[in-house]
Design a protein around this motif. Structure first.
Motif, PDB file in Angstrom:
ATOM      1  N   ARG A 174      21.393  22.163  -0.677  1.00  0.00           N
ATOM      2  CA  ARG A 174      21.870  22.508   0.665  1.00  0.00           C
ATOM      3  C   ARG A 174      22.545  23.877   0.667  1.00  0.00           C
ATOM      4  O   ARG A 174      22.278  24.717   1.532  1.00  0.00           O
ATOM      5  CB  ARG A 174      22.876  21.458   1.145  1.00  0.00           C
ATOM      6  CG  ARG A 174      22.278  20.190   1.702  1.00  0.00           C
ATOM      7  CD  ARG A 174      23.407  19.243   2.041  1.00  0.00           C
ATOM      8  NE  ARG A 174      22.950  18.010   2.655  1.00  0.00           N
ATOM      9  CZ  ARG A 174      23.720  16.945   2.831  1.00  0.00           C
ATOM     10  NH1 ARG A 174      24.985  16.963   2.421  1.00  0.00           N
ATOM     11  NH2 ARG A 174      23.241  15.860   3.407  1.00  0.00           N
ATOM     12  N   LEU A 210      17.217  16.554   2.338  1.00  0.00           N
ATOM     13  CA  LEU A 210      18.614  16.978   2.262  1.00  0.00           C
ATOM     14  C   LEU A 210      19.534  16.200   3.202  1.00  0.00           C
ATOM     15  O   LEU A 210      20.744  16.443   3.210  1.00  0.00           O
ATOM     16  CB  LEU A 210      18.720  18.476   2.578  1.00  0.00           C
ATOM     17  CG  LEU A 210      17.881  19.414   1.702  1.00  0.00           C
ATOM     18  CD1 LEU A 210      18.153  20.871   2.077  1.00  0.00           C
ATOM     19  CD2 LEU A 210      18.154  19.180   0.218  1.00  0.00           C
ATOM     20  N   ASP A 218      21.500  12.762   4.823  1.00  0.00           N
ATOM     21  CA  ASP A 218      22.364  11.798   4.135  1.00  0.00           C
ATOM     22  C   ASP A 218      21.827  10.375   4.131  1.00  0.00           C
ATOM     23  O   ASP A 218      22.078   9.617   3.193  1.00  0.00           O
ATOM     24  CB  ASP A 218      23.761  11.808   4.771  1.00  0.00           C
ATOM     25  CG  ASP A 218      24.521  13.083   4.441  1.00  0.00           C
ATOM     26  OD1 ASP A 218      24.413  13.550   3.290  1.00  0.00           O
ATOM     27  OD2 ASP A 218      25.186  13.627   5.341  1.00  0.00           O
ATOM     28  N   SER A 219      21.102   9.989   5.173  1.00  0.00           N
ATOM     29  CA  SER A 219      20.716   8.580   5.286  1.00  0.00           C
ATOM     30  C   SER A 219      19.203   8.415   5.347  1.00  0.00           C
ATOM     31  O   SER A 219      18.471   9.337   5.730  1.00  0.00           O
ATOM     32  CB  SER A 219      21.337   7.965   6.543  1.00  0.00           C
ATOM     33  OG  SER A 219      20.760   8.538   7.709  1.00  0.00           O
ATOM     34  N   TYR A 253      16.306  10.391   7.502  1.00  0.00           N
ATOM     35  CA  TYR A 253      15.111  10.846   6.776  1.00  0.00           C
ATOM     36  C   TYR A 253      13.851  10.412   7.529  1.00  0.00           C
ATOM     37  O   TYR A 253      12.927  11.208   7.737  1.00  0.00           O
ATOM     38  CB  TYR A 253      15.109  10.268   5.361  1.00  0.00           C
ATOM     39  CG  TYR A 253      13.882  10.628   4.553  1.00  0.00           C
ATOM     40  CD1 TYR A 253      13.799  11.836   3.869  1.00  0.00           C
ATOM     41  CD2 TYR A 253      12.794   9.748   4.473  1.00  0.00           C
ATOM     42  CE1 TYR A 253      12.671  12.168   3.134  1.00  0.00           C
ATOM     43  CE2 TYR A 253      11.665  10.069   3.743  1.00  0.00           C
ATOM     44  CZ  TYR A 253      11.607  11.283   3.070  1.00  0.00           C
ATOM     45  OH  TYR A 253      10.480  11.608   2.352  1.00  0.00           O
ATOM     46  N   LYS A 257      18.936  11.203  -3.669  1.00  0.00           N
ATOM     47  CA  LYS A 257      20.106  10.325  -3.756  1.00  0.00           C
ATOM     48  C   LYS A 257      21.240  10.915  -4.585  1.00  0.00           C
ATOM     49  O   LYS A 257      22.400  10.535  -4.410  1.00  0.00           O
ATOM     50  CB  LYS A 257      19.685   8.969  -4.320  1.00  0.00           C
ATOM     51  CG  LYS A 257      18.765   8.201  -3.368  1.00  0.00           C
ATOM     52  CD  LYS A 257      18.353   6.875  -3.930  1.00  0.00           C
ATOM     53  CE  LYS A 257      17.571   6.061  -2.901  1.00  0.00           C
ATOM     54  NZ  LYS A 257      16.388   6.763  -2.387  1.00  0.00           N
ATOM     55  N   ASP A 258      20.922  11.816  -5.496  1.00  0.00           N
ATOM     56  CA  ASP A 258      21.968  12.444  -6.301  1.00  0.00           C
ATOM     57  C   ASP A 258      22.731  13.439  -5.418  1.00  0.00           C
ATOM     58  O   ASP A 258      22.204  14.485  -5.025  1.00  0.00           O
ATOM     59  CB  ASP A 258      21.337  13.161  -7.500  1.00  0.00           C
ATOM     60  CG  ASP A 258      22.373  13.677  -8.482  1.00  0.00           C
ATOM     61  OD1 ASP A 258      23.223  14.485  -8.066  1.00  0.00           O
ATOM     62  OD2 ASP A 258      22.321  13.284  -9.662  1.00  0.00           O
ATOM     63  N   LYS A 259      23.977  13.110  -5.105  1.00  0.00           N
ATOM     64  CA  LYS A 259      24.752  13.906  -4.152  1.00  0.00           C
ATOM     65  C   LYS A 259      24.999  15.332  -4.645  1.00  0.00           C
ATOM     66  O   LYS A 259      24.983  16.282  -3.855  1.00  0.00           O
ATOM     67  CB  LYS A 259      26.086  13.214  -3.865  1.00  0.00           C
ATOM     68  CG  LYS A 259      25.932  11.909  -3.100  1.00  0.00           C
ATOM     69  CD  LYS A 259      27.291  11.299  -2.781  1.00  0.00           C
ATOM     70  CE  LYS A 259      27.124  10.001  -1.988  1.00  0.00           C
ATOM     71  NZ  LYS A 259      28.434   9.386  -1.661  1.00  0.00           N
ATOM     72  N   LYS A 260      25.229  15.482  -5.938  1.00  0.00           N
ATOM     73  CA  LYS A 260      25.497  16.814  -6.480  1.00  0.00           C
ATOM     74  C   LYS A 260      24.267  17.708  -6.359  1.00  0.00           C
ATOM     75  O   LYS A 260      24.357  18.863  -5.910  1.00  0.00           O
ATOM     76  CB  LYS A 260      25.929  16.713  -7.940  1.00  0.00           C
ATOM     77  CG  LYS A 260      26.249  18.063  -8.565  1.00  0.00           C
ATOM     78  CD  LYS A 260      26.646  17.920 -10.032  1.00  0.00           C
ATOM     79  CE  LYS A 260      26.911  19.288 -10.651  1.00  0.00           C
ATOM     80  NZ  LYS A 260      27.246  19.186 -12.097  1.00  0.00           N
ATOM     81  N   LYS A 291      21.741  17.311  -4.356  1.00  0.00           N
ATOM     82  CA  LYS A 291      21.452  17.530  -2.935  1.00  0.00           C
ATOM     83  C   LYS A 291      22.357  18.608  -2.348  1.00  0.00           C
ATOM     84  O   LYS A 291      21.899  19.464  -1.588  1.00  0.00           O
ATOM     85  CB  LYS A 291      21.601  16.215  -2.170  1.00  0.00           C
ATOM     86  CG  LYS A 291      21.253  16.328  -0.699  1.00  0.00           C
ATOM     87  CD  LYS A 291      20.929  14.982  -0.075  1.00  0.00           C
ATOM     88  CE  LYS A 291      22.024  13.973  -0.238  1.00  0.00           C
ATOM     89  NZ  LYS A 291      21.668  12.677   0.404  1.00  0.00           N
ATOM     90  N   GLN A 292      23.629  18.580  -2.722  1.00  0.00           N
ATOM     91  CA  GLN A 292      24.554  19.578  -2.189  1.00  0.00           C
ATOM     92  C   GLN A 292      24.223  20.971  -2.709  1.00  0.00           C
ATOM     93  O   GLN A 292      24.328  21.964  -1.970  1.00  0.00           O
ATOM     94  CB  GLN A 292      25.995  19.214  -2.556  1.00  0.00           C
ATOM     95  CG  GLN A 292      27.038  20.064  -1.836  1.00  0.00           C
ATOM     96  CD  GLN A 292      26.918  19.957  -0.325  1.00  0.00           C
ATOM     97  OE1 GLN A 292      26.842  18.848   0.227  1.00  0.00           O
ATOM     98  NE2 GLN A 292      26.876  21.098   0.355  1.00  0.00           N
TER      99      GLN A 292
END
Length: 280
Positions: A196, A237, A239-240, A244, A187-190, A192-193
């Motif tokens: 990625r 990785l 988004d939803s 997933y 859930k942590d976007k940073k 996860k990016q």
């Protein structure tokens, strides 16, 4: 007369040289066969000595050096840090490299060097581990250049991808206080990016490599097992939650395919013959 004698002596010398050379080749072959016998009996030290003698007697013997390298590698225990064990790995690599000097396309040498590097990586520090994994991948890619249908090489590339990516994913999850069994995605976007950017392309390539292994052998259940792992972990990785769940379903399907394939292979095994008790 003197000239004829000299010519005759020269001819005799040539004959003797060829005779000696032929004898050396026969002796080399004998040592090679004795080495193979010792190797099959797991007397690897004896095998090494015979293979070394075979090379000394006939440096052009096409198999002796390959067998010598294999005998050294068979004595090596991954992870053991004794000087003797480290020397086994060193000598194995040196001899395989000598094999490749004469035949850069020798598949056993390429596969063995890849296996050696991969197994050496297991006991190293994280940074050294990555370097060894990269070396293992390079050897397997060279093997694929020689043999584009080598399923084990494609499989190993997938395994190496998983070995490089999985610890990073688990570390990220742990830092976010996510347990291994907690569902994703992250859930942590940073975070996860960052994952990625560093690993997404690598994981995609690993999945492609496993698919290539399966294209060669549709019943390669080991490749199916790692396909499950890479697809399942890549799902972290997305988004939803919906995406997933879709990826987890794909991963589960690979688990089922692997199980079904194992059962199919087991069913093909011949049943034990012999006398059986009749039933009434």
């Amino acid at each position: 007369m003197r000239k004829a004698f000299i010519n005759g002596a020269g001819l005799l010398a040539i004959v003797l040289i060829f005779f000696a050379s032929g004898c050396d080749k026969l002796k080399s072959r004998d040592h090679l066969n004795q080495g193979v016998g010792a190797f099959k009996s797991a007397r690897y030290g004896d095998a090494v000595e015979h293979f070394k003698q075979a090379i000394a007697l006939d440096p052009e013997n096409p198999n002796a050096r390959l067998y010598l390298a294999t005998a050294y590698m068979s004595q090596w225990i991954p992870g053991a840090e004794s000087p003797e064990n480290i020397e086994f790995a060193k000598k194995a690599k040196e001899e395989f490299m000598e094999v490749l000097k004469k035949d850069p396309n020798e598949k056993t040498a390429l596969a063995s060097l890849g296996s050696l590097a991969y197994n050496q990586a297991q006991s190293l520090s994280p940074e050294q581990k990555q370097e060894k994994f990269d070396e293992a991948a390079q050897w397997n890619r060279k093997l694929i250049e020689v043999d584009s249908k080598n399923k084990e090489a494609y499989y190993m590339l997938g395994v190496i991808t998983w070995a490089k990516w999985y610890p990073a994913l688990m570390t990220a999850r742990a830092n976010l206080r996510m347990r291994p069994e907690d569902p994703g995605p992250i859930k942590d976007k940073k975070v996860k990016q960052e994952l990625r950017d560093k690993y997404a392309a690598m994981v995609d390539e690993g999945i492609q490599d496993l698919q290539k292994a399966l294209d060669v052998d549709k019943e390669y259940d080991d490749a199916m097992a790692y396909m499950n792992l890479l697809v399942r972990e890549r799902a972290d990785l997305v988004d939803s939650e919906a995406e997933y769940k879709k990826q987890i379903e794909v991963a589960d399907s690979w688990v089922q395919k692997a199980l079904d394939t194992k059962k199919l292979k087991a069913a093909r095994q011949p049943t034990t013959g012999g006398i059986v008790q009749e039933t009434k």
